[in-house]
Enzyme design. Structure first.
Site, mmCIF file in Angstrom:
data_model
loop_
_atom_site.group_PDB
_atom_site.id
_atom_site.type_symbol
_atom_site.label_atom_id
_atom_site.label_comp_id
_atom_site.label_asym_id
_atom_site.label_seq_id
_atom_site.Cartn_x
_atom_site.Cartn_y
_atom_site.Cartn_z
ATOM 1 N N ASP A 99 41.226 42.676 39.668
ATOM 2 C CA ASP A 99 42.509 42.946 39.009
ATOM 3 C C ASP A 99 42.368 43.734 37.702
ATOM 4 O O ASP A 99 43.254 43.716 36.862
ATOM 5 C CB ASP A 99 43.253 41.633 38.743
ATOM 6 C CG ASP A 99 42.511 40.728 37.767
ATOM 7 O OD1 ASP A 99 41.316 40.970 37.517
ATOM 8 O OD2 ASP A 99 43.125 39.783 37.252
ATOM 9 N N GLU A 100 41.250 44.433 37.531
ATOM 10 C CA GLU A 100 41.040 45.158 36.282
ATOM 11 C C GLU A 100 40.166 46.388 36.530
ATOM 12 O O GLU A 100 39.154 46.310 37.222
ATOM 13 C CB GLU A 100 40.362 44.230 35.272
ATOM 14 C CG GLU A 100 40.533 44.641 33.841
ATOM 15 C CD GLU A 100 40.197 43.501 32.881
ATOM 16 O OE1 GLU A 100 40.215 43.743 31.665
ATOM 17 O OE2 GLU A 100 39.914 42.379 33.347
#
Length: 403
Positions: A99-100
């Protein structure tokens, strides 16, 4: 990404991630299951956050609790990487986690009108196409972009830190664990030196930090000054340096024979990973973590073999040797095994005193082939069918959670 797992699950259910009350847990059937993600409103109004337990969630009709769907999250993460590729070349994208991501936007000014304009464009397009929201930290290097994201952008949506703001913003960071790259253990070691803020760290003599922490001391010093020479897409080291596996057990293991069963299963997986890369290793590391009910935290020890290996039972014998030396009957909750000091598999020497070693090595490759073709759970050791075994259960998981 804002509450990525929870947002993806909310969208799948037709809910708004920003207004719904939803928690993603590892297993809805286990009362002590960990909360992996919660929507913003569930966090702010009920105090439920990542790391909370299922039993912490109030029995409220507004709240929906769902199992993790790791395959779905991974697929969406892959789609997001393709989405970023619209704005920058693929080699300018570094996927840091599911998620990054880091994006190098140098040279895109004529296309998108500068960093802030591009950040807003990405946010708007992502919301329109995926229904997902994100926060964006901007900096002259990966370190400052990440720290800016964690400490300011997550509150504002978009923020930027420059070298000129290091003393004003970075040096005020305290406690030290809020600084990217400093964990709780390193924080305690720095605290014992009288260092409690990034500013104090920056003003500690470089030679002292290098004496205490080696090469990590050098990195700590320069990071405290906002200096980071790492490049997006650059390999950290040339080649694979180790193969390992770690897991937090689903329950406390009090029986020594049960612990040995799990160690054997994990040796099988570590050896398989090495064989898949056509590698072998000399150094075996075993890390045992004890239950919270124990006064001690556990132990971490290594043993180096004379000849490299990727044979399961050879790794297992070494692990048992380490285990018997350090274990004194404590309750075990986590196990980690690593094979390092890596060489090519074809460098393994034949030994006249071990005539069966080539056959054991070949047998490992045959077992790997069968598992690859028919499924990882189609050929298991007998210990995996006992109540102590974890492999059969974990073979159905993705990233340690339900697919």
């Amino acid at each position: 990404m804002k509450s990525f797992y929870a947002s993806c699950s909310a969208i799948e259910l037709g809910l708004d991630p920003l207004t719904s009350y939803l928690a993603v847990v590892g297993d809805t059937q286990r009362d002590g299951s960990i909360v992996l993600a919660a929507t913003p409103r569930l966090k702010s109004e009920f105090g439920i956050k990542t790391g909370s337990r299922l039993f912490d969630i109030p029995n409220d009709p507004q709240i929906q609790i769902v199992n993790a769907q790791m395959l779905m999250y991974l697929k969406i993460s892959t789609k997001l990487t393709k989405f970023f590729n619209r704005y920058v070349p693929l080699e300018a994208i570094h996927t840091y986690s599911v998620d990054e991501s880091f994006l190098d936007v140098n040279g895109t000014e004529r296309l998108w009108g500068g960093k802030l304009a591009l950040a807003k464009r990405i946010q708007e397009d992502m919301l329109t196409e995926f229904g997902l929201t994100c926060s964006i930290g901007i900096g002259p290097n990966m370190l400052l972009a990440k720290v800016c994201l964690d400490l300011e952008a997550k509150k504002k949506g978009i923020a930027e830190w420059t070298y000129d703001e290091v003393k004003k913003k970075l040096w005020n960071v305290s406690p030290l664990r809020e600084m990217w790259g400093i964990g709780s253990r390193m924080e305690k070691r720095l605290n014992r030196l009288g260092i409690f803020s990034v500013g104090q760290l920056a003003n500690t003599p470089l030679k002292l930090l290098e004496k205490k922490f080696g090469i990590m001391g050098n990195q700590l010093y320069y990071h405290a000054h906002g200096v980071d020479f790492s490049l997006i897409g650059a390999p950290i080291l040339d080649g694979q340096v180790s193969f390992g596996k770690g897991q937090i057990l689903l329950r406390d293991y009090k029986d020594i024979e049960e612990v040995k069963c799990v160690i054997l299963e994990m040796c099988e997986e570590v050896a398989r990973r090495a064989r898949t890369a056509k590698k072998a290793g000399r150094t075996v590391n075993l890390c045992i973590g004890y239950s919270k009910t124990e006064l001690e935290g556990g132990f971490n020890s290594s043993f180096t073999l004379q000849d490299p290996t990727n044979i399961t039972l050879e790794l297992y014998k070494v692990c048992l040797k380490i285990f018997s030396k350090h274990y004194n009957g404590q309750i075990v909750r986590s196990i980690s095994i690593t094979l390092s000091n890596i060489v090519e598999d074809d460098q393994i020497q034949l030994n006249l005193l071990e005539p069966n070693k080539p056959r054991q090595r070949d047998l490992g490759y045959v077992m790997d082939f069968i598992r690859e073709k028919y499924g990882s759970d189609k050929l298991l050791r007998a210990v995996s069918y006992t109540k102590a075994g974890t492999t059969k259960h974990r073979s159905k998981l993705v990233g340690g959670h339900k697919a």
